[in-house]
Write a protein that holds these residues in place. Sequence first.
Motif, PDB file in Angstrom:
ATOM      1  N   LEU A  87       0.899  -1.246   0.071  1.00 46.78           N
ATOM      2  CA  LEU A  87       0.077   0.083  -0.150  1.00 46.78           C
ATOM      3  C   LEU A  87       0.897   1.119   0.007  1.00 46.78           C
ATOM      4  N   GLY A  88       1.947   1.317   0.735  1.00 45.86           N
ATOM      5  CA  GLY A  88       2.982   2.357   0.650  1.00 45.86           C
ATOM      6  C   GLY A  88       3.340   2.677  -0.752  1.00 45.86           C
ATOM      7  N   TRP A  89       3.845   1.584  -1.411  1.00 44.70           N
ATOM      8  CA  TRP A  89       4.393   1.551  -2.669  1.00 44.70           C
ATOM      9  C   TRP A  89       3.273   2.256  -3.603  1.00 44.70           C
ATOM     10  N   PHE A  90       2.130   1.947  -3.670  1.00 51.29           N
ATOM     11  CA  PHE A  90       1.165   2.200  -4.222  1.00 51.29           C
ATOM     12  C   PHE A  90       0.754   3.649  -3.975  1.00 51.29           C
ATOM     13  N   GLN A  91       0.888   4.236  -2.905  1.00 47.24           N
ATOM     14  CA  GLN A  91       0.594   5.538  -2.643  1.00 47.24           C
ATOM     15  C   GLN A  91       1.782   6.448  -3.058  1.00 47.24           C
ATOM     16  N   GLU A  92       2.915   5.946  -3.219  1.00 50.18           N
ATOM     17  CA  GLU A  92       3.896   6.834  -3.925  1.00 50.18           C
ATOM     18  C   GLU A  92       3.691   7.025  -5.439  1.00 50.18           C
ATOM     19  N   HIS A  93       2.557   6.027  -6.163  1.00 42.21           N
ATOM     20  CA  HIS A  93       2.396   6.257  -7.605  1.00 42.21           C
ATOM     21  C   HIS A  93       1.090   7.119  -7.615  1.00 42.21           C
ATOM     22  N   GLU A  94       0.107   6.719  -6.784  1.00 38.19           N
ATOM     23  CA  GLU A  94      -1.274   7.133  -6.771  1.00 38.19           C
ATOM     24  C   GLU A  94      -1.638   7.422  -5.431  1.00 38.19           C
ATOM     25  N   PRO A  95      -1.459   8.779  -4.758  1.00 39.12           N
ATOM     26  CA  PRO A  95      -1.733   9.107  -3.213  1.00 39.12           C
ATOM     27  C   PRO A  95      -3.252   8.911  -3.265  1.00 39.12           C
ATOM     28  N   ASP A  96      -4.302   9.268  -4.214  1.00 37.11           N
ATOM     29  CA  ASP A  96      -5.408   9.051  -3.978  1.00 37.11           C
ATOM     30  C   ASP A  96      -6.285   7.877  -4.598  1.00 37.11           C
ATOM     31  N   GLY A  97      -5.334   6.892  -4.979  1.00 36.35           N
ATOM     32  CA  GLY A  97      -6.031   5.867  -5.792  1.00 36.35           C
ATOM     33  C   GLY A  97      -6.827   4.654  -4.798  1.00 36.35           C
ATOM     34  N   ALA A  98      -7.603   4.182  -5.639  1.00 38.21           N
ATOM     35  CA  ALA A  98      -8.509   3.073  -4.620  1.00 38.21           C
ATOM     36  C   ALA A  98      -7.743   1.602  -5.055  1.00 38.21           C
ATOM     37  N   VAL A  99      -8.375   0.701  -4.249  1.00 35.72           N
ATOM     38  CA  VAL A  99      -8.068  -0.670  -3.873  1.00 35.72           C
ATOM     39  C   VAL A  99      -9.120  -1.526  -3.823  1.00 35.72           C
TER      40      VAL A  99
END
Length: 288
Positions: A87-99
């Motif tokens: 999740l931390g890696w994803f937030q680096e790419h998409e801070p407001d993205g959905a999962v």
Amino acid sequence: MRRREVAETDEVRVMQELVQRTWSPRSRLHIGDVAWERAVNGGRRGDTWCTAFWEDDGQVVAWGWAEPGHLSLVVDPEWADLAADVLGWFQEHEPDGAVSVLEAETHLVAALEKAGYRADDDAPFFTHHRIALSDLGTPVVPDGFTLRHVQPDEVLKRAAVHRAAWSDWGPSKVTDEDLAAVMSTWPYEPELDWIVEAPNGEFVATALIWHDKVHGVGLVEPVGCAPAYRRRGLAQAVNLAALHALRDAGATHAMVCPRGDDAYPKARALYQSIGFRPGARSKLYVRR
């Protein structure tokens, strides 16, 4: 522990190995989900699609694939703490993205809630349906129509029926090359890719099943019927024929994941008429 990233459709089998090794009825993804999605969509998304792997002593124990605005992830439950890293890696790419996760994946739900995500209960969702293959109905098609599996050299006709079946939502983006990629992606088998052939030789309905032989479970993905041929029982028949073939191949169960919300009830009704029964549902999590 080592993290590494790849782009596009690289290392699909690596992703599938973790899915298969950790799969249970409580898992959101099946090896067929990875095969279909990466084969059909990976090339078009190019460098907007990034995948990261977490490895321990050479074995992948977690991965995430990120596209603009959305993350899918698989984490070995024995390494549940790694979900926070994904999740931390994803937030680096998409801070407001959905999962997206399955509600039964409690180790992922816990990590999402701890990281500040909340379930969007108004978002569309999918419900995992399951059927035992021990008592299937008999597939029946109208006179002049033929039920059979696809041949390896029928890529163009197979692609055409897919585009026709999904034309309700606008022109399909699935190309002949995409279907060729699907048909060359493990664990695709033409014997589990069934079609209804009209009297004029046109393919008019189709059902593809991906067989996980380790668990004896097949995933139905995708299914479709050309609009001009609907309401004749063809979608039900082609599904049943594919399920019979899956049983003959040694599987004991099949699953399918139609929309579960009331905005799109037709597919759910079709599968339940065959004997599929609903189970856990997917949930979309967004940042608070």
